[in-house]
Design a protein around this motif. Structure first.
Motif, PDB file in Angstrom:
ATOM      1  N   LEU A 254      -9.583   6.936  12.071  1.00 31.97           N
ATOM      2  CA  LEU A 254      -9.004   7.298  10.785  1.00 31.97           C
ATOM      3  C   LEU A 254      -7.624   6.679  10.675  1.00 31.97           C
ATOM      4  N   ALA A 255      -7.206   6.414   9.448  1.00 27.39           N
ATOM      5  CA  ALA A 255      -5.859   5.889   9.219  1.00 27.39           C
ATOM      6  C   ALA A 255      -5.229   6.679   8.073  1.00 27.39           C
ATOM      7  N   PRO A 256      -3.912   6.793   8.069  1.00 30.15           N
ATOM      8  CA  PRO A 256      -3.241   7.568   7.025  1.00 30.15           C
ATOM      9  C   PRO A 256      -3.195   6.823   5.691  1.00 30.15           C
ATOM     10  N   PHE A 257      -3.454   7.554   4.614  1.00 28.03           N
ATOM     11  CA  PHE A 257      -3.282   6.933   3.305  1.00 28.03           C
ATOM     12  C   PHE A 257      -2.281   7.706   2.442  1.00 28.03           C
ATOM     13  N   ARG A 258      -1.831   8.870   2.926  1.00 23.77           N
ATOM     14  CA  ARG A 258      -0.786   9.591   2.189  1.00 23.77           C
ATOM     15  C   ARG A 258      -0.004  10.487   3.143  1.00 23.77           C
ATOM     16  N   LEU A 259       1.318  10.522   2.953  1.00 23.35           N
ATOM     17  CA  LEU A 259       2.202  11.412   3.705  1.00 23.35           C
ATOM     18  C   LEU A 259       3.134  12.090   2.709  1.00 23.35           C
ATOM     19  N   VAL A 260       3.269  13.412   2.833  1.00 18.37           N
ATOM     20  CA  VAL A 260       4.154  14.159   1.938  1.00 18.37           C
ATOM     21  C   VAL A 260       5.083  15.018   2.772  1.00 18.37           C
ATOM     22  N   VAL A 261       6.385  14.847   2.556  1.00 20.41           N
ATOM     23  CA  VAL A 261       7.391  15.698   3.197  1.00 20.41           C
ATOM     24  C   VAL A 261       8.004  16.550   2.091  1.00 20.41           C
ATOM     25  N   ALA A 262       7.638  17.829   2.065  1.00 21.89           N
ATOM     26  CA  ALA A 262       8.113  18.732   1.015  1.00 21.89           C
ATOM     27  C   ALA A 262       9.500  19.249   1.357  1.00 21.89           C
ATOM     28  N   ASN A 263      10.365  19.310   0.349  1.00 28.24           N
ATOM     29  CA  ASN A 263      11.738  19.751   0.548  1.00 28.24           C
ATOM     30  C   ASN A 263      12.212  20.461  -0.708  1.00 28.24           C
ATOM     31  N   LEU A 264      13.169  21.368  -0.564  1.00 26.47           N
ATOM     32  CA  LEU A 264      13.679  22.105  -1.711  1.00 26.47           C
ATOM     33  C   LEU A 264      14.288  21.175  -2.756  1.00 26.47           C
ATOM     34  N   LEU A 265      14.952  20.108  -2.302  1.00 30.40           N
ATOM     35  CA  LEU A 265      15.616  19.208  -3.233  1.00 30.40           C
ATOM     36  C   LEU A 265      14.646  18.229  -3.878  1.00 30.40           C
ATOM     37  N   ALA A 266      13.811  17.590  -3.072  1.00 33.79           N
ATOM     38  CA  ALA A 266      12.861  16.612  -3.598  1.00 33.79           C
ATOM     39  C   ALA A 266      11.845  16.271  -2.512  1.00 33.79           C
ATOM     40  N   ASN A 267      10.653  15.873  -2.931  1.00 34.19           N
ATOM     41  CA  ASN A 267       9.608  15.516  -1.981  1.00 34.19           C
ATOM     42  C   ASN A 267       9.662  14.018  -1.666  1.00 34.19           C
ATOM     43  N   LEU A 268       9.400  13.702  -0.400  1.00 30.49           N
ATOM     44  CA  LEU A 268       9.253  12.320   0.028  1.00 30.49           C
ATOM     45  C   LEU A 268       7.757  12.044   0.153  1.00 30.49           C
ATOM     46  N   VAL A 269       7.274  10.991  -0.505  1.00 31.47           N
ATOM     47  CA  VAL A 269       5.841  10.691  -0.510  1.00 31.47           C
ATOM     48  C   VAL A 269       5.614   9.239  -0.107  1.00 31.47           C
ATOM     49  N   VAL A 270       4.678   9.029   0.803  1.00 31.16           N
ATOM     50  CA  VAL A 270       4.233   7.686   1.178  1.00 31.16           C
ATOM     51  C   VAL A 270       2.764   7.600   0.797  1.00 31.16           C
ATOM     52  N   GLN A 271       2.440   6.751  -0.164  1.00 30.70           N
ATOM     53  CA  GLN A 271       1.083   6.697  -0.721  1.00 30.70           C
ATOM     54  C   GLN A 271       0.519   5.286  -0.618  1.00 30.70           C
ATOM     55  N   ALA A 272      -0.703   5.166  -0.097  1.00 31.36           N
ATOM     56  CA  ALA A 272      -1.350   3.861  -0.008  1.00 31.36           C
ATOM     57  C   ALA A 272      -1.777   3.381  -1.387  1.00 31.36           C
ATOM     58  N   THR A 273      -1.479   2.115  -1.676  1.00 28.18           N
ATOM     59  CA  THR A 273      -1.958   1.493  -2.903  1.00 28.18           C
ATOM     60  C   THR A 273      -3.069   0.492  -2.595  1.00 28.18           C
ATOM     61  N   ARG A 274      -3.182   0.093  -1.332  1.00 27.87           N
ATOM     62  CA  ARG A 274      -4.295  -0.710  -0.852  1.00 27.87           C
ATOM     63  C   ARG A 274      -4.708  -0.147   0.493  1.00 27.87           C
ATOM     64  N   PHE A 275      -6.034  -0.010   0.717  1.00 27.33           N
ATOM     65  CA  PHE A 275      -6.538   0.607   1.938  1.00 27.33           C
ATOM     66  C   PHE A 275      -7.921   0.025   2.179  1.00 27.33           C
ATOM     67  N   GLU A 276      -8.007  -1.057   2.989  1.00 31.63           N
ATOM     68  CA  GLU A 276      -9.267  -1.764   3.101  1.00 31.63           C
ATOM     69  C   GLU A 276      -9.519  -2.266   4.514  1.00 31.63           C
ATOM     70  N   THR A 277     -10.787  -2.424   4.831  1.00 31.07           N
ATOM     71  CA  THR A 277     -11.188  -2.957   6.134  1.00 31.07           C
ATOM     72  C   THR A 277     -12.210  -4.071   5.926  1.00 31.07           C
ATOM     73  N   SER A 278     -12.287  -4.967   6.921  1.00 28.14           N
ATOM     74  CA  SER A 278     -13.286  -6.028   6.904  1.00 28.14           C
ATOM     75  C   SER A 278     -13.735  -6.286   8.324  1.00 28.14           C
ATOM     76  N   MET A 279     -14.953  -6.809   8.489  1.00 28.89           N
ATOM     77  CA  MET A 279     -15.510  -7.092   9.807  1.00 28.89           C
ATOM     78  C   MET A 279     -15.688  -8.588   9.980  1.00 28.89           C
ATOM     79  N   GLN A 280     -15.386  -9.075  11.202  1.00 27.60           N
ATOM     80  CA  GLN A 280     -15.630 -10.476  11.531  1.00 27.60           C
ATOM     81  C   GLN A 280     -15.963 -10.588  13.006  1.00 27.60           C
ATOM     82  N   THR A 281     -16.362 -11.761  13.446  1.00 27.98           N
ATOM     83  CA  THR A 281     -16.834 -11.918  14.820  1.00 27.98           C
ATOM     84  C   THR A 281     -15.805 -12.533  15.749  1.00 27.98           C
ATOM     85  N   THR A 282     -14.631 -12.922  15.227  1.00 31.47           N
ATOM     86  CA  THR A 282     -13.605 -13.548  16.067  1.00 31.47           C
ATOM     87  C   THR A 282     -12.738 -12.481  16.717  1.00 31.47           C
ATOM     88  N   PRO A 283     -12.688 -12.424  18.040  1.00 32.24           N
ATOM     89  CA  PRO A 283     -11.867 -11.419  18.715  1.00 32.24           C
ATOM     90  C   PRO A 283     -10.381 -11.726  18.607  1.00 32.24           C
TER      91      PRO A 283
END
Length: 293
Positions: A254-283
């Protein structure tokens, strides 16, 4: 044996933890993420390589203050991860500047074992340059620049049984299933970034409607940090930190796509706008540099 290669010359600012975590969405994203340490993988296709690419937007009080890019190439026996990010604006009181991280290592059985970790923070206030060698989860060589003496002392024990903050971004799904279960969150991640040792404790919170698992996250500084640092206070005083993890196609992780740090003053948010995987045969050659994000 641990080798302090210029270690006395090299610890630095604490504020990079946020940038590091965000770029390693070590989240923190480490928060973030964090996440896992050591990490565990299960590739579904022997000899294949999975490439993961993600872009993240960092916002504070709903205002964009930075971004991060992560790329991971993982085969059946080796991996290479790179990340870069930048924060500023409303976040400048906590962290300001840009950073680059790389981590390389071996996949042994279902374990992701870091062998090298590099971190560079470009900041006029708190620059940082870390080069670390790791063997079986134990730091063997370390250089940290510039020096810093006003931190909680780091002991030899703090450099053992650790995961670097970048490889710790990927969380195992377990032996069966897609990892979207309570057990995925029940873990404590021992992180060492070359300057600071801290634990990230995950606990199950809920299953998200977008096919993800949401874990609560607690930041627990152990050594190498400044007690009075703004970032340490911010993370410690935040009412709640949560991280959402989604499965990566073709892997057992699994990989993170969102992080939220809640705070009384304001929330800090890290949000994925691209989240993709691909498979290939080259190590991925273990001695090669990770491809740029």
């Amino acid at each position: 044996m641990y080798k302090e290669r210029s270690y006395h010359r090299r610890r630095s600012s604490e504020d990079d933890l946020m940038l590091r975590s965000l770029t390693a969405p070590g989240l923190i994203l480490c928060a973030g993420l964090a996440l896992v340490g050591p990490s565990f993988l299960r590739l579904n296709q022997a000899g294949a390589q999975t490439t993961f690419k993600a872009d993240y937007v960092i916002s504070f009080a709903r205002i964009t203050v930075g971004n991060a890019v992560v790329r991971a190439d993982v085969s059946s026996n080796v991996y290479a991860i790179s990340a870069s990010g930048r924060t500023g604006g409303a976040m400048r009181l906590l962290v300001n500047g840009d950073g680059n991280l790389t981590s390389r290592g071996a996949v042994t059985g279902n374990r992701l074992l870091s062998s090298t970790f590099m971190l560079k923070i470009n900041s006029s206030e708190d620059p940082l340059d870390v080069n670390m060698m790791v063997e079986d989860g134990n730091v063997t060589e370390l250089t940290v620049l510039p020096p810093s003496s006003d931190r909680v002392p780091i002991t030899d024990a703090d450099r053992k049984g650790i995961s670097d903050p970048l490889s710790a971004v990927f969380v195992p799904t377990g032996d069966t299933g897609d990892g979207l279960n309570k057990e995925t969150c029940q873990r404590t991640l021992p992180i060492f970034d070359g300057r600071q040792r801290y634990d990230l404790q995950l606990e199950f919170k809920r299953l998200d409607k977008v096919t993800a698992i949401v874990c609560s996250l607690s930041y627990r500084p152990i050594a190498g940090h400044r007690v009075s640092a703004p970032l340490v206070r911010y993370l410690s005083e935040s009412r709640e930190i949560e991280i959402a993890l989604a499965p990566l196609a073709g892997t057992g992780l699994l990989a993170p796509f969102r992080l939220v740090v809640a705070n009384l003053l304001a929330n800090l948010v890290v949000q994925a706008t691209r989240f993709e995987t691909s498979m290939q045969t080259t190590p991925v050659p273990l001695d090669s540099k990770p491809n740029p994000p």
